[in-house]
Structure formats: C-alpha cells, structure tokens
Enzyme design. Structure first.
Site, PDB file in Angstrom:
ATOM      1  N   CYS A  70      -0.633   0.138   7.559  1.00 24.86           N
ATOM      2  CA  CYS A  70      -0.300   0.800   6.951  1.00 24.86           C
ATOM      3  C   CYS A  70      -2.141   1.489   6.531  1.00 24.86           C
ATOM      4  O   CYS A  70      -2.410   1.819   5.958  1.00 24.86           O
ATOM      5  CB  CYS A  70      -0.610  -0.285   5.221  1.00 24.86           C
ATOM      6  SG  CYS A  70       0.975  -1.373   4.570  1.00 24.86           S
ATOM      7  N   ARG A  99      19.976 -21.847  -8.984  1.00 19.67           N
ATOM      8  CA  ARG A  99      20.974 -21.355 -10.028  1.00 19.67           C
ATOM      9  C   ARG A  99      19.228 -21.263 -11.470  1.00 19.67           C
ATOM     10  O   ARG A  99      20.237 -20.534 -12.030  1.00 19.67           O
ATOM     11  CB  ARG A  99      21.576 -22.480 -10.558  1.00 19.67           C
ATOM     12  CG  ARG A  99      22.341 -22.756  -8.773  1.00 19.67           C
ATOM     13  CD  ARG A  99      22.992 -24.429  -9.324  1.00 19.67           C
ATOM     14  NE  ARG A  99      23.320 -25.296  -9.932  1.00 19.67           N
ATOM     15  CZ  ARG A  99      22.148 -26.691  -9.015  1.00 19.67           C
ATOM     16  NH1 ARG A  99      21.922 -26.461  -7.614  1.00 19.67           N
ATOM     17  NH2 ARG A  99      22.009 -27.708  -9.888  1.00 19.67           N
ATOM     18  N   ARG A 133      11.787 -24.445  -6.291  1.00 21.50           N
ATOM     19  CA  ARG A 133      12.643 -23.423  -4.805  1.00 21.50           C
ATOM     20  C   ARG A 133      12.450 -22.314  -4.792  1.00 21.50           C
ATOM     21  O   ARG A 133      12.710 -22.573  -3.985  1.00 21.50           O
ATOM     22  CB  ARG A 133      13.479 -23.901  -4.873  1.00 21.50           C
ATOM     23  CG  ARG A 133      13.998 -25.530  -5.463  1.00 21.50           C
ATOM     24  CD  ARG A 133      15.380 -25.825  -5.874  1.00 21.50           C
ATOM     25  NE  ARG A 133      16.337 -27.051  -6.066  1.00 21.50           N
ATOM     26  CZ  ARG A 133      17.283 -27.498  -5.687  1.00 21.50           C
ATOM     27  NH1 ARG A 133      18.007 -26.631  -6.793  1.00 21.50           N
ATOM     28  NH2 ARG A 133      17.455 -29.096  -6.287  1.00 21.50           N
ATOM     29  N   GLU A 152       0.909  -0.800  -0.045  1.00 20.41           N
ATOM     30  CA  GLU A 152       0.136  -0.207  -0.312  1.00 20.41           C
ATOM     31  C   GLU A 152       0.678   1.620  -0.216  1.00 20.41           C
ATOM     32  O   GLU A 152      -0.004   1.969  -1.139  1.00 20.41           O
ATOM     33  CB  GLU A 152      -0.957  -0.340   1.197  1.00 20.41           C
ATOM     34  CG  GLU A 152      -2.229  -1.302   1.239  1.00 20.41           C
ATOM     35  CD  GLU A 152      -1.078  -2.394   1.765  1.00 20.41           C
ATOM     36  OE1 GLU A 152      -2.574  -3.108   2.467  1.00 20.41           O
ATOM     37  OE2 GLU A 152      -0.305  -2.180   1.836  1.00 20.41           O
ATOM     38  N   SER A 190      19.664 -41.287 -10.819  1.00 15.95           N
ATOM     39  CA  SER A 190      18.596 -40.403 -10.583  1.00 15.95           C
ATOM     40  C   SER A 190      18.814 -39.386 -12.152  1.00 15.95           C
ATOM     41  O   SER A 190      17.595 -39.134 -11.976  1.00 15.95           O
ATOM     42  CB  SER A 190      17.849 -39.905  -9.298  1.00 15.95           C
ATOM     43  OG  SER A 190      18.684 -39.726  -8.869  1.00 15.95           O
ATOM     44  N   THR A 229      11.866 -42.890  -9.297  1.00 13.63           N
ATOM     45  CA  THR A 229      12.658 -42.028  -8.607  1.00 13.63           C
ATOM     46  C   THR A 229      14.306 -42.368  -8.937  1.00 13.63           C
ATOM     47  O   THR A 229      14.547 -41.174  -9.041  1.00 13.63           O
ATOM     48  CB  THR A 229      12.272 -41.296  -7.277  1.00 13.63           C
ATOM     49  OG1 THR A 229      12.758 -41.999  -6.172  1.00 13.63           O
ATOM     50  CG2 THR A 229      11.207 -41.484  -6.650  1.00 13.63           C
ATOM     51  N   SER A 289      19.574 -36.872  11.436  1.00 12.95           N
ATOM     52  CA  SER A 289      19.655 -37.575  12.827  1.00 12.95           C
ATOM     53  C   SER A 289      20.840 -37.361  13.902  1.00 12.95           C
ATOM     54  O   SER A 289      20.363 -37.392  15.024  1.00 12.95           O
ATOM     55  CB  SER A 289      18.651 -38.932  13.345  1.00 12.95           C
ATOM     56  OG  SER A 289      17.653 -38.768  12.558  1.00 12.95           O
TER      57      SER A 289
END
Length: 362
Positions: free
Chosen positions: A82, A205, A182, A47, A166, A159, A220
């Site tokens: 605003c 990229r 992304r 605004e 892959s 996959t 982990s």
C-alpha cells in the site's frame, strides 16, 4: 481519524486474518474525497479502496492527506504494498494511528513513504486503533491469539443450577450482544463437556455476519458425539485432542472433522500449544464459551487476556461457578483484574475486565 476508525469497524468479520483498517483521504483544500476499509483476505486494503473511491468520484489525490488506522503495508502478499500505491498516487502526507507490528512491515511502510518525500505522522487515535486490532497485535507480537473468556452468570456468580440448567440466565439483549462478540472473533472455543451437556451450535445467528468464525472444541479423548449440532452448524470446525484412540480418530476423519493433536500433562490438551497453533492458523481473537473446568484451566495457566461477563439480576444460590481453580492459600493469590468497561445491556450488566500488570503471560 474518527471517520477512519468507524470505517475500520466495518471490516470486522470480513477481513480475517488481516487487520481491520480504515482510511480516508482529505484533499489539499480540506475536502474528504476518499473512503475505504480492508476487504476480505486477498482483496484490496483500506488505502487502495480509498484511492479507488477518490478516483471513482473524479478527485485528484495529489498532495492530499491520507488518514489511516494502521501503517501502510510494505510487502508483497496477496496484494501489492500500500505504501507504493500511495507514493505512486502522489499524496502529500500520511497520518497513521499505529505502526504495523507485522515483521514484514514494522516501520518499513512509514520509512518508504518518508524516503519518497511524504510527511508521516504517527500516534493519532492510537489507543482506539489498538483496541480494534487487539487480536492481530497479539498474534504478531506474542505469537498467540487474544483470549476472551465469555461468561453469563447470576449476581451471586452462578453459571448454572446444580443440575446444569443454564438457559437462560441472562436476557435476550445480552444474548444478542454476546453474538456480536462472537462475530468479531476469529474463532469460538468450547470444551467437550459443554458439547455433551448443552449440545450448542456456537455459530453467529442473532446478528448479521459475512462469515462464521472457526469453531474450536477442546476434546482430549474425542468423546464428542459426531451428531452434535456444533458439527452441523455452518462454518469450519477444528477439534484439539491429546491421546485419542485410533478408532475415534478414524471416526472423526470419516465425518470430515479436522483433528489436531497437542498432548499435555495428564493426557489433557496443552492449551498454550493450542494457542500457538491457532496463531499459525491466523486466529486473532479467540472467544471462549466453555464450562467451569475448562475456564478454570485457562485462568490457572494465566492464558486469559480479558473476561467478558454478563451479570443477571438474579440469585441462584447453590450452583456451578464461573471457573474452577485453586484452592488458593490466601487472598493475595487471587487473579487480580481491572475493570475496563461496565455497561447495562437490557436488564443485565456487561463487565469487561482484564488482568492487572504481571498477571498475564507474554
């Protein structure tokens, strides 16, 4: 409102963690006299940018109509409210797409405008505005980011080959499109298995971007190699761990890598707690690009808000699957999705699917 929404899209990758907002001002005689969108955090909101644009071109906004994709804010943050700026400018009407769910706003902006005698209309372009800020709304309403699970697979759902190869299942157009997704995310997440197997950078990229999203690794035991490309690519990195050794924690600290400890069952990272922490850090959209095990954990815990699947016209036969969970007792136990969008991207298909009602946790 279409013009305002198009302006809001220009705030993608710029204004995080703030919502993507666009604003146009139309004079009393119907001329479009001001345009603006949210700037970087701490910078002007949409605004204010539109008011400045009108002033810079010598236009009066007295009794003008302000069309904005989100309710004008009503609180002092890094910028003034605003709604007060609009009242001070003397506009006559505000048309907003949706109410701001931020507890610091939540209807107060519209109320203050009405109290000043300004007409307020809500709901125009609401669906498109929600989609544009689906992550911000999730963080405000549920206290967790919107989780997008991105996968590239063959037509038979593989996959990778059994040996893990892959690159590349999908074509260049699909890979570029994936980088655009992304770009719109606050953070891109992967697991330590992917770091070990693929040594990815996980940065943006292939499309222009004013900033790199936060890169997040679920690890982990802090097994990730400290010379991994994900730690050298531009932009911040955050590693979530469960019960690492003091030696590994010290090694990561010496490398300047931030580590957050959120232990869950079986010495694994508590994914729900991780999402809550990412929300506190201002992450709106979390883009997951991980392997089948971590994908399976997200699916099993009902933490996936949408699946972004690129399908290549190839059959790979034996190979790795999209998400490892189950086994299920019957077809009725399947995670039920609904198709939101299906598009052709180069030679591949892009499918956007979301859980049916009742499938996703609150």
């Amino acid at each position: 409102m279409a013009e305002a929404l198009a302006l809001a899209e220009q705030a993608i990758a710029l204004c995080e963690p703030n919502p993507r907002v666009g604003c146009v001002i139309v004079s009393a005689d119907g001329q479009l006299i001001g345009r603006g969108h949210t700037q970087q955090a701490g910078g002007p909101h949409a605004e204010v940018m539109a008011l400045r644009d009108a002033a810079d071109h010598g236009h009066s906004v007295r009794d003008a109509t302000v069309v904005v994709t989100l309710e004008p804010c009503a609180h002092h943050g890094r910028t003034p409210p605003c709604c007060d700026a609009l009242v001070h400018a003397g506009v006559g009407r505000v048309v907003m797409a949706i109410e701001d769910p931020n507890p610091l706003v939540a209807g107060q902006g519209a109320a203050r405008l009405r109290a000043a005698g300004i007409e307020v209309i809500s709901g125009v372009g609401a669906e498109a505005a929600r989609e544009l800020n689906i992550g911000f709304l999730s963080r405000m309403e549920r206290g967790r980011p919107w989780v997008r699970l991105k996968v590239a697979a063959s037509l038979d759902g593989r996959t990778a080959l059994p040996n893990g190869v892959s690159q590349w299942i999908t074509g260049e157009a699909a890979r570029t499109d994936g980088h655009a997704w992304r770009r719109r995310a606050s953070a891109v997440l992967t697991g330590v298995g992917t770091v070990l197997d693929d040594n990815p950078r996980l940065d943006v990229r292939l499309v222009p971007t004013p900033r790199q999203p936060l890169r997040v690794v679920v690890d982990s035991r802090l097994d990730a190699p400290l010379d991994g490309r994900i730690f050298d690519a531009p932009g911040p990195v955050l590693v979530y761990t469960a019960r690492p050794t003091d030696e590994r924690r010290a090694a990561f600290a010496a490398r300047g890598i931030e580590v957050a400890q959120v232990p869950g069952a079986n010495d694994k990272v508590d994914l729900a707690a991780m999402l809550a922490d990412l929300s506190v850090r201002g992450v709106n959209e979390l883009h997951v690009e991980a392997g089948r095990k971590l994908n399976g954990s997200f699916v099993r815990e009902r933490l996936v808000d949408e699946v972004l699947l690129y399908i290549a016209p190839k059959l790979l036969g034996t190979g790795l699957d999209i998400a490892s969970f189950g086994p299920l007792e019957g077809l009725a136990d399947a995670v039920a999705l609904r198709f939101v969008q299906v598009d052709r991207i180069g030679d591949d298909l892009r499918v956007l699917a979301r859980p049916q009602a009742g499938e996703r946790r609150g």
